[in-house]
Design a protein around this motif. Structure first.
Motif, PDB file in Angstrom:
ATOM      1  N   UNK A  72       0.836  -1.197   0.000  1.00  0.00           N
ATOM      2  CA  UNK A  72       0.000   0.000   0.000  1.00  0.00           C
ATOM      3  C   UNK A  72       0.871   1.247   0.000  1.00  0.00           C
ATOM      4  N   UNK A  73       0.406   2.272  -0.686  1.00  0.00           N
ATOM      5  CA  UNK A  73       0.942   3.614  -0.520  1.00  0.00           C
ATOM      6  C   UNK A  73      -0.005   4.306   0.446  1.00  0.00           C
ATOM      7  N   UNK A  74       0.517   4.662   1.614  1.00  0.00           N
ATOM      8  CA  UNK A  74      -0.277   5.353   2.626  1.00  0.00           C
ATOM      9  C   UNK A  74       0.245   6.777   2.709  1.00  0.00           C
ATOM     10  N   UNK A  75      -0.654   7.734   2.564  1.00  0.00           N
ATOM     11  CA  UNK A  75      -0.288   9.145   2.628  1.00  0.00           C
ATOM     12  C   UNK A  75      -1.139   9.807   3.706  1.00  0.00           C
ATOM     13  N   UNK A  76      -0.470  10.407   4.687  1.00  0.00           N
ATOM     14  CA  UNK A  76      -1.152  11.167   5.740  1.00  0.00           C
ATOM     15  C   UNK A  76      -0.986  12.648   5.448  1.00  0.00           C
ATOM     16  N   UNK A  77      -2.007  13.441   5.793  1.00  0.00           N
ATOM     17  CA  UNK A  77      -1.984  14.887   5.584  1.00  0.00           C
ATOM     18  C   UNK A  77      -2.194  15.585   6.919  1.00  0.00           C
TER      19      UNK A  77
ATOM     20  N   UNK B 120      10.054   3.224  14.708  1.00  0.00           N
ATOM     21  CA  UNK B 120       9.880   2.336  15.857  1.00  0.00           C
ATOM     22  C   UNK B 120       9.211   1.025  15.468  1.00  0.00           C
ATOM     23  N   UNK B 121       8.302   1.078  14.493  1.00  0.00           N
ATOM     24  CA  UNK B 121       7.606  -0.122  14.039  1.00  0.00           C
ATOM     25  C   UNK B 121       8.430  -0.937  13.044  1.00  0.00           C
ATOM     26  N   UNK B 122       9.605  -0.422  12.661  1.00  0.00           N
ATOM     27  CA  UNK B 122      10.464  -1.125  11.721  1.00  0.00           C
ATOM     28  C   UNK B 122       9.945  -1.110  10.299  1.00  0.00           C
ATOM     29  N   UNK B 123       9.190  -0.071   9.928  1.00  0.00           N
ATOM     30  CA  UNK B 123       8.658   0.013   8.570  1.00  0.00           C
ATOM     31  C   UNK B 123       9.777   0.308   7.588  1.00  0.00           C
ATOM     32  N   UNK B 124       9.526   0.042   6.318  1.00  0.00           N
ATOM     33  CA  UNK B 124      10.555   0.112   5.277  1.00  0.00           C
ATOM     34  C   UNK B 124      11.049   1.521   4.992  1.00  0.00           C
ATOM     35  N   UNK B 125      10.274   2.517   5.297  1.00  0.00           N
ATOM     36  CA  UNK B 125      10.685   3.897   5.057  1.00  0.00           C
ATOM     37  C   UNK B 125       9.489   4.820   5.054  1.00  0.00           C
ATOM     38  N   UNK B 126       9.762   6.090   5.189  1.00  0.00           N
ATOM     39  CA  UNK B 126       8.718   7.107   5.177  1.00  0.00           C
ATOM     40  C   UNK B 126       9.339   8.406   4.697  1.00  0.00           C
ATOM     41  N   UNK B 127       8.538   9.212   4.033  1.00  0.00           N
ATOM     42  CA  UNK B 127       9.004  10.508   3.531  1.00  0.00           C
ATOM     43  C   UNK B 127       8.057  11.590   4.017  1.00  0.00           C
ATOM     44  N   UNK B 128       8.617  12.622   4.612  1.00  0.00           N
ATOM     45  CA  UNK B 128       7.839  13.773   5.053  1.00  0.00           C
ATOM     46  C   UNK B 128       8.125  14.909   4.085  1.00  0.00           C
ATOM     47  N   UNK B 129       7.070  15.460   3.506  1.00  0.00           N
ATOM     48  CA  UNK B 129       7.210  16.566   2.550  1.00  0.00           C
ATOM     49  C   UNK B 129       6.327  17.716   2.991  1.00  0.00           C
TER      50      UNK B 129
ATOM     51  N   UNK C 286       1.621  19.510   5.377  1.00  0.00           N
ATOM     52  CA  UNK C 286       2.626  18.460   5.518  1.00  0.00           C
ATOM     53  C   UNK C 286       2.018  17.147   5.050  1.00  0.00           C
ATOM     54  N   UNK C 287       2.827  16.352   4.348  1.00  0.00           N
ATOM     55  CA  UNK C 287       2.395  15.061   3.825  1.00  0.00           C
ATOM     56  C   UNK C 287       3.438  14.013   4.223  1.00  0.00           C
ATOM     57  N   UNK C 288       2.974  12.877   4.739  1.00  0.00           N
ATOM     58  CA  UNK C 288       3.856  11.767   5.096  1.00  0.00           C
ATOM     59  C   UNK C 288       3.479  10.599   4.204  1.00  0.00           C
ATOM     60  N   UNK C 289       4.451  10.078   3.428  1.00  0.00           N
ATOM     61  CA  UNK C 289       4.189   8.978   2.502  1.00  0.00           C
ATOM     62  C   UNK C 289       4.951   7.738   2.944  1.00  0.00           C
ATOM     63  N   UNK C 290       4.265   6.585   2.888  1.00  0.00           N
ATOM     64  CA  UNK C 290       4.876   5.307   3.219  1.00  0.00           C
ATOM     65  C   UNK C 290       4.468   4.285   2.165  1.00  0.00           C
ATOM     66  N   UNK C 291       5.427   3.543   1.617  1.00  0.00           N
ATOM     67  CA  UNK C 291       5.155   2.412   0.725  1.00  0.00           C
ATOM     68  C   UNK C 291       5.438   1.176   1.570  1.00  0.00           C
TER      69      UNK C 291
END
Length: 117
Positions: free
Chosen positions: A4-9, A31-40, A65-70
């Motif tokens: 999933x691509x999860x994007x928070x605003x 902390x959850x050990x996720x693969x990566x996240x980008x804050x824009x 602000x947008x936080x994206x996680x694949x």
């Protein structure tokens, strides 16, 4: 791999546990050990209330602000279960995607190719 691509605003001025909310989500992902996240950060936008949020030279607090996680389905489940435990509200988009790498090895391990001019 499916995921999933999860994007928070959110906005720059939203804080939680002494941090900007966007930074808190990034730290949670780590902390959850996720693969990566980008804050824009964005220049301008508006939300469900219709209020305009924008970055101004003197006042950056209302900057979008947008936080994206694949992430995989399992990672998504863990993330959303954890977020449900917190007294926060975050708008998100969750889209099914394919996750993978192209090429051989890690790009940081590859020499820079020579370019003939």
């Amino acid at each position: 791999m499916k995921g999933f691509l999860v994007v928070f605003f959110t906005q720059q001025n939203r804080r939680y546990q002494g941090k900007m909310l966007g930074d808190w989500v990034i730290d949670l992902a780590k902390d959850l050990g996720l693969r990566g996240a980008t804050l824009s950060t964005g220049i301008e936008g508006f939300g469900h209330t219709g209020k305009l949020h924008s970055a101004h030279f003197f006042e950056m607090a209302d900057e979008p602000v947008e936080i994206q996680l694949a992430i995989t389905e399992e990672e998504s489940d863990r993330l959303f279960q954890r977020l449900e435990q917190e007294p926060i509200s975050l708008f998100y988009i969750k889209t099914p995607i394919e996750i993978g790498f192209v090429g051989r090895g890690d790009a940081s391990d590859q020499p820079t190719p020579a370019v003939d001019v």
